[in-house]
Write an enzyme that holds these catalytic residues in place. Sequence first.
Site, PDB file in Angstrom:
ATOM      1  N   GLY A  51       0.829  -1.207   0.000  1.00 36.71           N
ATOM      2  CA  GLY A  51       0.000   0.000   0.000  1.00 36.71           C
ATOM      3  C   GLY A  51       0.860   1.251   0.000  1.00 36.71           C
ATOM      4  O   GLY A  51       0.396   2.332  -0.338  1.00 36.71           O
ATOM      5  N   THR A  52       2.127   1.073   0.389  1.00 38.02           N
ATOM      6  CA  THR A  52       3.014   2.240   0.485  1.00 38.02           C
ATOM      7  C   THR A  52       3.247   2.835  -0.901  1.00 38.02           C
ATOM      8  O   THR A  52       3.471   2.103  -1.863  1.00 38.02           O
ATOM      9  CB  THR A  52       4.366   1.835   1.114  1.00 38.02           C
ATOM     10  N   SER A  68      -0.871  -1.236  -5.050  1.00 37.89           N
ATOM     11  CA  SER A  68      -1.753  -0.145  -5.490  1.00 37.89           C
ATOM     12  C   SER A  68      -1.535   1.082  -4.614  1.00 37.89           C
ATOM     13  O   SER A  68      -1.468   0.963  -3.387  1.00 37.89           O
ATOM     14  CB  SER A  68      -3.222  -0.568  -5.417  1.00 37.89           C
ATOM     15  N   MET A 124      -5.974   1.749  -1.804  1.00 33.88           N
ATOM     16  CA  MET A 124      -6.626   0.496  -1.390  1.00 33.88           C
ATOM     17  C   MET A 124      -8.096   0.722  -1.048  1.00 33.88           C
ATOM     18  O   MET A 124      -8.811  -0.236  -0.740  1.00 33.88           O
ATOM     19  CB  MET A 124      -5.920  -0.104  -0.166  1.00 33.88           C
ATOM     20  N   HIS A 135      -3.342  16.130   2.388  1.00 31.65           N
ATOM     21  CA  HIS A 135      -3.139  14.980   3.286  1.00 31.65           C
ATOM     22  C   HIS A 135      -2.548  15.491   4.599  1.00 31.65           C
ATOM     23  O   HIS A 135      -1.945  16.574   4.632  1.00 31.65           O
ATOM     24  CB  HIS A 135      -2.138  13.979   2.690  1.00 31.65           C
ATOM     25  N   LYS A 164       2.569  13.286   5.720  1.00 31.59           N
ATOM     26  CA  LYS A 164       2.731  12.565   4.448  1.00 31.59           C
ATOM     27  C   LYS A 164       3.953  13.098   3.713  1.00 31.59           C
ATOM     28  O   LYS A 164       4.075  14.291   3.454  1.00 31.59           O
ATOM     29  CB  LYS A 164       1.482  12.694   3.564  1.00 31.59           C
TER      30      LYS A 164
HETATM   31  N1  LIG Z   1      -2.494   2.518  -0.851  1.00 31.17           N
HETATM   32  C1  LIG Z   1      -3.289   3.206  -0.025  1.00 31.17           C
HETATM   33  O1  LIG Z   1      -4.524   3.140  -0.113  1.00 31.17           O
HETATM   34  C2  LIG Z   1      -2.703   4.047   1.045  1.00 31.17           C
HETATM   35  C3  LIG Z   1      -1.370   4.283   1.036  1.00 31.17           C
HETATM   36  N2  LIG Z   1      -0.785   4.944   2.060  1.00 31.17           N
HETATM   37  C4  LIG Z   1       0.654   5.057   1.966  1.00 31.17           C
HETATM   38  O2  LIG Z   1       1.226   4.270   3.006  1.00 31.17           O
HETATM   39  C5  LIG Z   1       2.455   4.874   3.430  1.00 31.17           C
HETATM   40  C6  LIG Z   1       2.408   5.050   4.936  1.00 31.17           C
HETATM   41  O3  LIG Z   1       1.433   6.010   5.241  1.00 31.17           O
HETATM   42  P1  LIG Z   1       0.996   6.279   6.750  1.00 31.17           P
HETATM   43  O4  LIG Z   1       0.515   5.020   7.378  1.00 31.17           O
HETATM   44  O5  LIG Z   1       0.113   7.445   6.726  1.00 31.17           O
HETATM   45  O6  LIG Z   1       2.404   6.692   7.376  1.00 31.17           O
HETATM   46  P2  LIG Z   1       2.807   6.749   8.910  1.00 31.17           P
HETATM   47  O7  LIG Z   1       4.055   7.559   8.930  1.00 31.17           O
HETATM   48  O8  LIG Z   1       1.657   7.133   9.769  1.00 31.17           O
HETATM   49  O9  LIG Z   1       3.140   5.214   9.287  1.00 31.17           O
HETATM   50  C7  LIG Z   1       4.186   4.513   8.692  1.00 31.17           C
HETATM   51  C8  LIG Z   1       4.844   3.647   9.783  1.00 31.17           C
HETATM   52  O10 LIG Z   1       5.793   2.788   9.133  1.00 31.17           O
HETATM   53  C9  LIG Z   1       6.987   2.763   9.902  1.00 31.17           C
HETATM   54  N3  LIG Z   1       8.075   2.450   8.984  1.00 31.17           N
HETATM   55  C10 LIG Z   1       8.734   3.282   8.151  1.00 31.17           C
HETATM   56  N4  LIG Z   1       9.647   2.596   7.436  1.00 31.17           N
HETATM   57  C11 LIG Z   1       9.561   1.298   7.823  1.00 31.17           C
HETATM   58  C12 LIG Z   1      10.222   0.101   7.450  1.00 31.17           C
HETATM   59  N5  LIG Z   1      11.188   0.092   6.534  1.00 31.17           N
HETATM   60  N6  LIG Z   1       9.847  -1.062   8.039  1.00 31.17           N
HETATM   61  C13 LIG Z   1       8.863  -1.064   8.955  1.00 31.17           C
HETATM   62  N7  LIG Z   1       8.204   0.027   9.367  1.00 31.17           N
HETATM   63  C14 LIG Z   1       8.548   1.193   8.808  1.00 31.17           C
HETATM   64  C15 LIG Z   1       7.080   4.152  10.539  1.00 31.17           C
HETATM   65  O11 LIG Z   1       7.866   4.116  11.686  1.00 31.17           O
HETATM   66  C16 LIG Z   1       5.602   4.435  10.841  1.00 31.17           C
HETATM   67  O12 LIG Z   1       5.247   3.916  12.088  1.00 31.17           O
HETATM   68  C17 LIG Z   1       2.599   6.165   2.618  1.00 31.17           C
HETATM   69  O13 LIG Z   1       3.384   5.911   1.485  1.00 31.17           O
HETATM   70  C18 LIG Z   1       1.166   6.457   2.185  1.00 31.17           C
HETATM   71  O14 LIG Z   1       1.103   7.206   0.993  1.00 31.17           O
HETATM   72  C19 LIG Z   1      -1.493   5.420   3.104  1.00 31.17           C
HETATM   73  C20 LIG Z   1      -2.844   5.229   3.158  1.00 31.17           C
HETATM   74  C21 LIG Z   1      -3.556   4.570   2.103  1.00 31.17           C
HETATM   75  O1  LIG Z   2      -0.712   8.922   2.697  1.00 31.92           O
HETATM   76  C1  LIG Z   2      -1.957   8.788   2.669  1.00 31.92           C
HETATM   77  O2  LIG Z   2      -2.699   9.082   3.624  1.00 31.92           O
HETATM   78  C2  LIG Z   2      -2.567   8.285   1.443  1.00 31.92           C
HETATM   79  N1  LIG Z   2      -1.775   7.878   0.486  1.00 31.92           N
HETATM   80  C3  LIG Z   2      -2.192   7.303  -0.747  1.00 31.92           C
HETATM   81  C4  LIG Z   2      -1.705   8.142  -1.913  1.00 31.92           C
HETATM   82  O3  LIG Z   2      -0.593   8.694  -1.846  1.00 31.92           O
HETATM   83  O4  LIG Z   2      -2.419   8.221  -2.926  1.00 31.92           O
HETATM   84  C5  LIG Z   2      -3.679   7.034  -0.794  1.00 31.92           C
HETATM   85  C6  LIG Z   2      -4.497   8.070  -0.088  1.00 31.92           C
HETATM   86  O5  LIG Z   2      -4.395   9.272  -0.801  1.00 31.92           O
HETATM   87  C7  LIG Z   2      -4.029   8.218   1.345  1.00 31.92           C
END
Ligand SMILES: NC(=O)C1=CN([C@@H]2O[C@H](COP(=O)(O)OP(=O)(O)OC[C@H]3O[C@@H](n4cnc5c(N)ncnc54)[C@H](O)[C@@H]3O)[C@@H](O)[C@H]2O)C=CC1
Ligand SMILES: O=C(O)C1=N[C@H](C(=O)O)C[C@H](O)C1
Length: 223
Positions: free
Chosen positions: A57-58, A80, A83, A116, A120
């Site tokens: 998801g990252t 993706s 999600m 966001h 982010k």
């Molecule tokens: N595909 C989707 O629908 C969505 C994607 N995302 C993406 O997910 C990613 C994370 O977003 P958030 O959860 O908001 O970030 P966040 O910063 O709140 O959480 C990420 C966590 O991962 C940990 N982390 C960082 N690198 C790591 C590694 N190598 N191994 C293990 N843990 C690690 C951090 O310490 C933190 O606790 C971003 O790239 C964001 O764009 C977020 C929400 C939805």
């Molecule tokens: O970081 C987020 O929060 C999100 N990241 C994804 C993106 O970069 O598109 C999905 C959603 O926007 C939430």
Amino acid sequence: QIGDIDVEIYGPSAREDVLSSVIDEFPDVIVVDYTAPNSVNSNAELYCKLGVPFVMGTTGGDQQLLYKSVQDSNNYALISPQMGKQVVAFLAAMETIAEQFPGAFSGYRLEVLESHQAGKLDTSGTAKAVIACFEKLGAVFDMDRMVKIRDPEQQLYMVGVPEEHIEGHAFHLYHLTSPDDSVSFEFQHNVCGRSIYAEGSVDAAVFLYKKVYNQWILREFTT
Ligand SMILES: NC(=O)C1=CN([C@@H]2O[C@H](COP(=O)(O)OP(=O)(O)OC[C@H]3O[C@@H](n4cnc5c(N)ncnc54)[C@H](O)[C@@H]3O)[C@@H](O)[C@H]2O)C=CC1
Ligand SMILES: O=C(O)C1=N[C@H](C(=O)O)C[C@H](O)C1
């Protein structure tokens, strides 16, 4: 502890040993990765090395390299930038329209705003995917002009994000204007909180699990 499940956190140097022992204990485990853009490729390489299927998801990282790592290793992954299933459906509709009506928006100007939570690190991966569709439709867009809002004050007063979701939201606005300014279109997808991604990720993991293990069963019977 989350509910009645004990959660242990390990540093990066232990990740391969820890993941290997998890795989030994749970051979049909699926990894779900929501980490950081600069971890995408190294994490994916580890999952591929250990042959563990994963949901990525990252966002960010080198996406071409990510796909290559999976293909070269014959591992399974569901990748993706979005999600949330309803947003995925919107994105799929955009891809279909772009395929069926290429150039339909020739010369239209596209403006994009995404907001966001302040933490982010990268530009919205979803916005990038939607923009690619608008570009196939002929709209003109300069990535440098994407409006990225990370300031909570602006999110509250300009974007209209509810205060309780300043720390977890994903608002997207796409505005198209015809070359002579006589026609405009606007699309939005605004998400508050995280539940849409949690639901989608669980479904993604179950989908991947069924695909992978059906494939493995098929291989067992045919070899
Ligand atoms: N595909 C989707 O629908 C969505 C994607 N995302 C993406 O997910 C990613 C994370 O977003 P958030 O959860 O908001 O970030 P966040 O910063 O709140 O959480 C990420 C966590 O991962 C940990 N982390 C960082 N690198 C790591 C590694 N190598 N191994 C293990 N843990 C690690 C951090 O310490 C933190 O606790 C971003 O790239 C964001 O764009 C977020 C929400 C939805
Ligand atoms: O970081 C987020 O929060 C999100 N990241 C994804 C993106 O970069 O598109 C999905 C959603 O926007 C939430």
